[in-house]
Scaffold this motif. Structure first.
Motif, short mmCIF file in Angstrom:
data_model
loop_
_atom_site.label_atom_id
_atom_site.label_comp_id
_atom_site.label_asym_id
_atom_site.label_seq_id
_atom_site.Cartn_x
_atom_site.Cartn_y
_atom_site.Cartn_z
N GLN A 1 -0.80 -5.83 -5.13
CA GLN A 1 0.28 -5.34 -4.27
C GLN A 1 0.07 -3.90 -3.82
OE1 GLN A 1 3.54 -6.36 -7.03
NE2 GLN A 1 4.37 -7.72 -5.45
N PHE B 1 -2.38 -6.41 1.03
CA PHE B 1 -1.06 -6.93 0.70
C PHE B 1 0.01 -6.21 1.51
CE2 PHE B 1 2.95 -6.91 -1.56
CZ PHE B 1 3.11 -8.24 -1.89
N GLN B 2 -0.08 -4.89 1.58
CA GLN B 2 0.97 -4.09 2.23
C GLN B 2 1.03 -4.30 3.74
OE1 GLN B 2 0.04 -0.13 0.92
NE2 GLN B 2 0.69 -0.50 -1.20
N LYS B 3 -0.11 -4.58 4.36
CA LYS B 3 -0.15 -4.69 5.82
C LYS B 3 -0.23 -6.14 6.33
CE LYS B 3 -2.29 -0.15 6.41
NZ LYS B 3 -3.42 0.63 7.01
N PHE C 1 2.16 -9.14 2.79
CA PHE C 1 3.33 -8.56 2.10
C PHE C 1 4.34 -9.60 1.64
CE2 PHE C 1 3.55 -8.19 6.71
CZ PHE C 1 4.67 -8.95 7.01
N ASP C 2 4.30 -10.80 2.24
CA ASP C 2 5.22 -11.85 1.84
C ASP C 2 4.57 -12.90 0.94
OD1 ASP C 2 3.54 -12.80 3.78
OD2 ASP C 2 5.09 -13.90 4.89
#
Length: 298
Positions: A43, A48-50, A53-54
């Motif tokens: 995470q 993951f962040q861009k 993320f879901d």
């Protein structure tokens, strides 16, 4: 290793493991607490962040699985090499030449592992994408390692017989086979570029082409033409049965790889066809090396 590597790339699983622990990394998460630890580390990554993320933890387990298996097989290859290597060293079964060859293969394997991590690191920075240049380096090094392994194995299976060999300076077919192998290597590099840039998912028509695809497809047509001419020219030489079979293997595998590439493109690179196409590249590469070896040995 090649099949799992292809699946890892096509499922975008390569960035799921954020650390490289040679020993402890062999043990996968064994309980929910362990999974939460590796999931939380993922995470923190730009991917993951861009992009993801879901992504749920269950979805994360899927991509983690493929990268874990890929690394596990890499470790397994190292064990399969090292244990017999040390045994033969202790038993003094290596002569100086074979010792140099095996040490060279060991260094190639180590380089391949280092490049694999070097490739992953490129996607753990601000831009969550693996550099297609690093992907190409990782792939071509895999081919080089495999190529030398195959050549050394063929040396053991078919020892060089100078009396029955065709002198290199007079062997036109041997020289042409080296050119064909060189072009195949260039094609493999551009295949890695196509994969790394996801160029196979655009202009999914044949024979219309554009961009990187133009180079990749043009080289494919060039190889088909060259191997066809090569086969025709070879009929004028007094080749052995094994040499003629080697030329047929090369031609048949090339046709298979060409057609498979077309279908892979038309269907926008589904995982199965993408993996089969990458495997086909290895078979084609192997056939070219085998052909060179038969022309050198007999």
């Amino acid at each position: 290793m090649v099949v799992i590597g292809g699946i890892t790339r096509l499922t975008h699983s390569g960035l799921s493991i954020t650390e490289w622990n040679l020993i402890m990394g062999t043990i996968p998460p064994l309980n929910d607490a362990d999974w939460q630890v590796v999931y939380q580390k993922y995470q923190q990554t730009p991917e993951f962040q861009k992009i993801n993320f879901d992504m749920s933890i269950d979805e994360f387990k899927f991509i983690f699985f493929w990268e874990y298996i890929h690394r596990f097989i890499g470790r397994l290859i190292g064990i399969v090499f090292l244990i017999p290597f040390l045994y033969f060293i202790i038993k003094k079964r290596f002569d100086n030449e074979l010792l140099r060859k095996t040490l060279f293969l060991f260094l190639l394997g180590a380089l391949q592992g280092a490049l694999g991590w070097f490739m992953v690191v490129s996607g753990l920075q601000n831009d969550p994408h693996v550099s297609h240049y690093r992907l190409a380096m990782h792939l071509i090094t895999a081919f080089i390692t495999f190529g030398f392994t195959l050549w050394f194995a063929l040396d053991l299976i078919y020892p060089f017989n100078k009396e029955n060999s065709i002198p290199k300076e007079d062997n036109v077919l041997f020289k042409l086979s080296k050119i064909i192998l060189g072009i195949i290597c260039i094609q493999i590099i551009y295949g890695a570029f196509v994969a790394g840039l996801h160029a196979g998912k655009v202009y999914t028509t044949f024979p219309k082409i554009a961009g990187v695809q133009f180079i990749h497809r043009t080289i494919a047509w060039l190889l088909v033409t060259l191997v066809g001419i090569y086969w025709y020219v070879s009929t004028r030489f007094g080749l052995s049965k094994r040499q003629r079979s080697a030329i047929k293997y090369l031609a048949f595998i090339l046709v298979y790889q060409f057609l498979l590439g077309v279908f892979t493109l038309i269907y926008s690179v589904p995982i199965l066809l993408g993996v089969l196409h990458q495997m086909g590249a290895f078979f084609l590469f192997s056939a070219a090396i085998y052909l060179m070896h038969t022309l050198r040995c007999e």
